[in-house]
Design a protein around this motif. Structure first.
Motif, PDB file in Angstrom:
ATOM      1  N   ALA A 134     -24.537  52.995 -20.442  1.00 36.78           N
ATOM      2  CA  ALA A 134     -24.688  54.448 -20.306  1.00 36.78           C
ATOM      3  C   ALA A 134     -26.130  54.870 -20.559  1.00 36.78           C
ATOM      4  O   ALA A 134     -26.688  55.705 -19.833  1.00 36.78           O
ATOM      5  CB  ALA A 134     -23.747  55.160 -21.282  1.00 36.78           C
ATOM      6  N   GLY A 153     -23.848  62.719 -20.882  1.00 35.38           N
ATOM      7  CA  GLY A 153     -22.396  62.842 -20.770  1.00 35.38           C
ATOM      8  C   GLY A 153     -21.888  62.358 -19.430  1.00 35.38           C
ATOM      9  O   GLY A 153     -20.839  61.704 -19.348  1.00 35.38           O
ATOM     10  N   ASP A 154     -22.616  62.686 -18.355  1.00 35.16           N
ATOM     11  CA  ASP A 154     -22.257  62.168 -17.024  1.00 35.16           C
ATOM     12  C   ASP A 154     -22.284  60.640 -17.019  1.00 35.16           C
ATOM     13  O   ASP A 154     -21.403  59.992 -16.436  1.00 35.16           O
ATOM     14  CB  ASP A 154     -23.235  62.682 -15.970  1.00 35.16           C
ATOM     15  N   SER A 155     -23.289  60.081 -17.668  1.00 36.48           N
ATOM     16  CA  SER A 155     -23.424  58.621 -17.700  1.00 36.48           C
ATOM     17  C   SER A 155     -22.269  57.973 -18.455  1.00 36.48           C
ATOM     18  O   SER A 155     -21.742  56.945 -18.030  1.00 36.48           O
ATOM     19  CB  SER A 155     -24.757  58.252 -18.345  1.00 36.48           C
ATOM     20  N   VAL A 156     -21.871  58.580 -19.580  1.00 28.52           N
ATOM     21  CA  VAL A 156     -20.745  58.038 -20.344  1.00 28.52           C
ATOM     22  C   VAL A 156     -19.464  58.102 -19.518  1.00 28.52           C
ATOM     23  O   VAL A 156     -18.666  57.150 -19.508  1.00 28.52           O
ATOM     24  CB  VAL A 156     -20.587  58.810 -21.669  1.00 28.52           C
ATOM     25  N   TRP A 157     -19.240  59.214 -18.816  1.00 31.31           N
ATOM     26  CA  TRP A 157     -18.046  59.344 -17.976  1.00 31.31           C
ATOM     27  C   TRP A 157     -18.051  58.291 -16.875  1.00 31.31           C
ATOM     28  O   TRP A 157     -17.021  57.662 -16.597  1.00 31.31           O
ATOM     29  CB  TRP A 157     -17.981  60.744 -17.370  1.00 31.31           C
ATOM     30  N   TRP A 158     -19.210  58.075 -16.264  1.00 30.28           N
ATOM     31  CA  TRP A 158     -19.305  57.061 -15.209  1.00 30.28           C
ATOM     32  C   TRP A 158     -19.010  55.672 -15.760  1.00 30.28           C
ATOM     33  O   TRP A 158     -18.300  54.876 -15.134  1.00 30.28           O
ATOM     34  CB  TRP A 158     -20.699  57.104 -14.590  1.00 30.28           C
ATOM     35  N   CYS A 160     -17.159  54.891 -18.384  1.00 30.65           N
ATOM     36  CA  CYS A 160     -15.725  54.766 -18.699  1.00 30.65           C
ATOM     37  C   CYS A 160     -14.904  54.489 -17.452  1.00 30.65           C
ATOM     38  O   CYS A 160     -14.025  53.618 -17.454  1.00 30.65           O
ATOM     39  CB  CYS A 160     -15.230  56.043 -19.387  1.00 30.65           C
ATOM     40  N   SER A 161     -15.182  55.197 -16.377  1.00 32.69           N
ATOM     41  CA  SER A 161     -14.418  54.993 -15.147  1.00 32.69           C
ATOM     42  C   SER A 161     -14.733  53.649 -14.498  1.00 32.69           C
ATOM     43  O   SER A 161     -13.861  53.023 -13.884  1.00 32.69           O
ATOM     44  CB  SER A 161     -14.691  56.128 -14.152  1.00 32.69           C
ATOM     45  N   TYR A 168     -13.590  56.529 -10.058  1.00 36.52           N
ATOM     46  CA  TYR A 168     -13.264  57.762  -9.344  1.00 36.52           C
ATOM     47  C   TYR A 168     -14.220  58.023  -8.191  1.00 36.52           C
ATOM     48  O   TYR A 168     -13.837  58.607  -7.170  1.00 36.52           O
ATOM     49  CB  TYR A 168     -13.301  58.948 -10.311  1.00 36.52           C
TER      50      TYR A 168
END
Length: 220
Positions: A134, A153-158, A160-161, A168
């Motif tokens: 991330a 936050g965008d990087s963490v979400w990416w 995780c997915s 996604y």
């Protein structure tokens, strides 16, 4: 004293210092990436010095164990994971699990089961690898025109997915370094997910087998 005992003694002495050095590396890298626009320049330089010093300790440890093994170039092939850790020091905190095991043995407490140990290693590796990825993707992507990963936050979400193999597709890296991180993350995600699933299935099978043995009438 033979080479094996010398290597074992070195690893026992180096485990804790190297685990601490790795945590310092991870923390310094995080401060450098997340605070590069707001923190004073001397602090950023200090973080860089800590990172390089920690990395140098990993290289020294690798070189010493290579020398003590007496295996020559075969050491890199037989200990490929150690070679990867030298290149990716963010994974070094996984050795904390070995420190925990050593303390448990000295206290005479039972060791963790193989399945629990594999799941602990996989879980810790996932957290460390995900956090490091991330940070790296955020560093490469957030200033690039047309990027979809703009915040940490965008990087963490990416991450995780991607690490969970869901993917996604709402956020994707657009730079070459970011995509290389994605390739590594996808491969590690498949391996870690398989390790956890297999270990948990094995644990359940053992539990069911023990319950079946306790319920079985004597002599059957």
């Amino acid at each position: 004293m033979d080479d094996d005992s010398r290597t074992a003694r070195w690893e026992r002495r180096a485990d804790t210092p190297l685990a601490v050095a790795s945590l310092l590396y991870l923390g310094s890298y995080a401060v450098q990436v997340l605070g590069e626009d707001s923190l004073p320049r001397p602090l950023i330089v200090l973080c860089l010095v800590v990172m390089l010093t920690s990395w140098a300790l990993f290289v020294v440890d690798y070189a010493v164990r290579w020398r003590l093994s007496g295996e020559g170039v075969r050491f890199a092939h037989r200990h490929w994971l150690d070679t990867v850790v030298v290149l990716l020091p963010l994974l070094r905190p996984v050795r904390v699990v070995r420190v925990y095991e050593a303390v448990q043995r000295r206290r005479g407490q039972p060791k963790m089961s193989l399945q629990a140990l594999v799941m602990l290693y996989a879980g810790l590796s996932s957290l460390l690898l995900g956090f490091g990825a991330a940070l790296s993707v955020y560093r490469f992507e957030h200033r690039v025109p047309g990027a979809t990963i703009r915040t940490f936050g965008d990087s963490v979400w990416w991450v995780c997915s991607t690490l969970s193999t869901v993917g996604y597709g709402d956020m994707v890296p657009v730079t070459v370094p970011g995509r290389l991180v994605a390739v590594v993350l996808m491969g590690c995600g498949l391996a870690l997910l398989g390790a956890v699933t297999g270990s948990f299935s094995s644990y359940l099978m053992q539990r069911f087998a023990r319950q079946d043995e306790t319920r079985r009438p004597p002599g059957v």
